[in-house]
Scaffold this active site. Structure first.
Site, PDB file in Angstrom:
ATOM      1  N   GLU A 258      -0.240  -5.434   6.205  1.00 33.82           N
ATOM      2  CA  GLU A 258       1.034  -5.502   5.472  1.00 33.82           C
ATOM      3  C   GLU A 258       1.981  -6.518   6.098  1.00 33.82           C
ATOM      4  O   GLU A 258       2.692  -7.239   5.394  1.00 33.82           O
ATOM      5  CB  GLU A 258       1.696  -4.119   5.444  1.00 33.82           C
ATOM      6  CG  GLU A 258       0.950  -3.139   4.540  1.00 33.82           C
ATOM      7  CD  GLU A 258       1.457  -1.712   4.627  1.00 33.82           C
ATOM      8  OE1 GLU A 258       1.162  -0.941   3.703  1.00 33.82           O
ATOM      9  OE2 GLU A 258       2.129  -1.346   5.610  1.00 33.82           O
TER      10      GLU A 258
ATOM     11  N   THR B 116       4.438   4.472  -3.424  1.00 34.49           N
ATOM     12  CA  THR B 116       5.458   3.739  -4.194  1.00 34.49           C
ATOM     13  C   THR B 116       4.813   2.529  -4.871  1.00 34.49           C
ATOM     14  O   THR B 116       5.063   2.270  -6.060  1.00 34.49           O
ATOM     15  CB  THR B 116       6.630   3.314  -3.276  1.00 34.49           C
ATOM     16  OG1 THR B 116       7.005   4.438  -2.473  1.00 34.49           O
ATOM     17  CG2 THR B 116       7.821   2.849  -4.092  1.00 34.49           C
TER      18      THR B 116
ATOM     19  N   ASP C 213       8.396   3.476   5.320  1.00 34.42           N
ATOM     20  CA  ASP C 213       8.589   4.880   5.714  1.00 34.42           C
ATOM     21  C   ASP C 213      10.038   5.149   6.098  1.00 34.42           C
ATOM     22  O   ASP C 213      10.563   6.215   5.827  1.00 34.42           O
ATOM     23  CB  ASP C 213       7.675   5.216   6.897  1.00 34.42           C
ATOM     24  CG  ASP C 213       6.217   5.020   6.548  1.00 34.42           C
ATOM     25  OD1 ASP C 213       5.794   5.592   5.532  1.00 34.42           O
ATOM     26  OD2 ASP C 213       5.532   4.275   7.251  1.00 34.42           O
TER      27      ASP C 213
ATOM     28  N   ASP D 202       6.275  -4.129  -1.161  1.00 32.76           N
ATOM     29  CA  ASP D 202       5.635  -3.039  -0.415  1.00 32.76           C
ATOM     30  C   ASP D 202       6.641  -1.921  -0.173  1.00 32.76           C
ATOM     31  O   ASP D 202       7.858  -2.132  -0.266  1.00 32.76           O
ATOM     32  CB  ASP D 202       5.100  -3.587   0.922  1.00 32.76           C
ATOM     33  CG  ASP D 202       3.985  -2.743   1.515  1.00 32.76           C
ATOM     34  OD1 ASP D 202       3.755  -1.612   1.039  1.00 32.76           O
ATOM     35  OD2 ASP D 202       3.344  -3.229   2.467  1.00 32.76           O
TER      36      ASP D 202
ATOM     37  N   THR E 271       0.848  -1.197   0.000  1.00 28.79           N
ATOM     38  CA  THR E 271       0.000   0.000   0.000  1.00 28.79           C
ATOM     39  C   THR E 271       0.881   1.244   0.000  1.00 28.79           C
ATOM     40  O   THR E 271       1.918   1.254   0.666  1.00 28.79           O
ATOM     41  CB  THR E 271      -0.892  -0.004   1.263  1.00 28.79           C
ATOM     42  OG1 THR E 271      -1.832  -1.067   1.149  1.00 28.79           O
ATOM     43  CG2 THR E 271      -1.652   1.308   1.429  1.00 28.79           C
ATOM     44  N   GLY E 272       0.437   2.271  -0.740  1.00 27.21           N
ATOM     45  CA  GLY E 272       1.141   3.549  -0.662  1.00 27.21           C
ATOM     46  C   GLY E 272       1.490   4.109  -2.022  1.00 27.21           C
ATOM     47  O   GLY E 272       1.143   3.539  -3.063  1.00 27.21           O
TER      48      GLY E 272
ATOM     49  N   GLY F 281       0.525   4.761   6.038  1.00 23.45           N
ATOM     50  CA  GLY F 281      -0.845   4.719   5.502  1.00 23.45           C
ATOM     51  C   GLY F 281      -1.801   3.945   6.404  1.00 23.45           C
ATOM     52  O   GLY F 281      -2.951   3.719   6.047  1.00 23.45           O
TER      53      GLY F 281
HETATM   54  C1  5RP Z   1       1.432   2.021   4.429  1.00 19.43           C
HETATM   55  C2  5RP Z   1       2.899   1.780   4.365  1.00 19.43           C
HETATM   56  C3  5RP Z   1       3.639   2.310   3.187  1.00 19.43           C
HETATM   57  O1  5RP Z   1       4.326   1.286   2.568  1.00 19.43           O
HETATM   58  C4  5RP Z   1       4.606   3.354   3.677  1.00 19.43           C
HETATM   59  O2  5RP Z   1       3.873   4.332   4.389  1.00 19.43           O
HETATM   60  C5  5RP Z   1       5.351   4.018   2.509  1.00 19.43           C
HETATM   61  O3  5RP Z   1       4.447   4.724   1.734  1.00 19.43           O
HETATM   62  P1  5RP Z   1       4.862   5.501   0.436  1.00 19.43           P
HETATM   63  O4  5RP Z   1       5.252   4.499  -0.596  1.00 19.43           O
HETATM   64  O5  5RP Z   1       3.619   6.279   0.070  1.00 19.43           O
HETATM   65  O6  5RP Z   1       6.011   6.430   0.812  1.00 19.43           O
HETATM   66  O7  5RP Z   1       3.502   1.187   5.229  1.00 19.43           O
HETATM   67  O8  5RP Z   1       0.876   1.555   5.624  1.00 19.43           O
END
Ligand code: 5RP
Length: 215
Positions: free
Chosen positions: A102, A31, A83, A80, A28-29, A96
């Site tokens: 996850e 990326t 952060d 995945d 999720t997110g 997120g």
């Molecule tokens: C969501 C997550 C995401 O993988 C993490 O927040 C990174 O997000 P992004 O790819 O938008 O920087 O753990 O729960």
């Protein structure tokens, strides 16, 4: 713009690790948002599970088949974002709020591949650490945790949990992970140990830096 490009190159490199016939966990997110079209373009015959409704919706619109995670008990690969990533491979996830699902998906996968832009690696992890709490007694759970607050504006998790953040300082992620896991009322936390991680792909400019922790 630079960061977006880095997310894209990392995600596109990860899409190439997926082979025909695999079962795939989708993170999720922002990326992972680059991973989904890259994976769809490959036109592989794969079965997917998603870590959030948002990912499931986007994946299905792109033609990736998403199944409930009641139908599969092992995944070949999960991909995945993160952060924060420390030099040992500890991660903080859950920006997120999807970290509980996850982590279930990551630990079900034979290979868990992390994709990130170059702002995510850090010499030492720092707060906040996302947590998900059972709603029952969650004020009491926050009090036991000490420095922890409900995340303003965050919806309940799809499993009905309250999304909060542990904000206390820490030096040892393993020690904090053990403490969070042992606290009644904590359903999940965003510290992911290096044992879960197979590889980390970090976009740096137009290049992808790869770190393999295990095969
Ligand atoms: C969501 C997550 C995401 O993988 C993490 O927040 C990174 O997000 P992004 O790819 O938008 O920087 O753990 O729960």
């Amino acid at each position: 713009v630079g960061t977006e490009q880095e997310k894209r190159v990392a995600a596109e490199a990860a899409a190439l690790l997926v082979d025909d016939g695999m079962t795939v966990g989708l993170g999720t997110g922002t990326t992972v948002a680059y991973l989904l079209p890259a994976l769809a373009r490959r036109g592989l015959h794969i079965r997917c599970v998603a870590t959030s409704e948002r990912t499931a919706g986007t994946a299905r619109r792109l033609g990736l088949p998403v199944e409930p995670f009641e139908a599969l008990d092992v995944l070949d690969i999960a991909i995945d974002g993160a952060d924060q990533i420390d030099p040992e491979g500890w991660l903080i996830k859950g920006g997120g709020g999807a970290h509980t699902r996850e982590k279930i998906v990551a630990s079900a996968a034979t290979r868990f591949v992390v994709i990130a832009d170059s702002t995510k690696p850090t010499l030492a992890l720092h707060p906040p650490v996302p947590v998900e709490l059972i709603r029952f007694g969650h004020r009491a759970t926050l009090r036991v945790l000490g420095k922890a607050t409900v995340r303003a504006g965050a919806p309940l998790s799809p499993d009905g949990g309250i999304i909060a953040d542990y904000t206390g300082a820490f030096d040892d992620p393993a020690e904090l992970a053990d403490r969070l896991s042992a606290t009644p009322g904590v359903v999940g936390h965003g510290l992911f140990s290096p044992e879960l991680v197979s590889a980390i792909l970090v976009g740096r400019g137009t290049e992808v830096e790869r770190r393999t922790l295990r095969n």
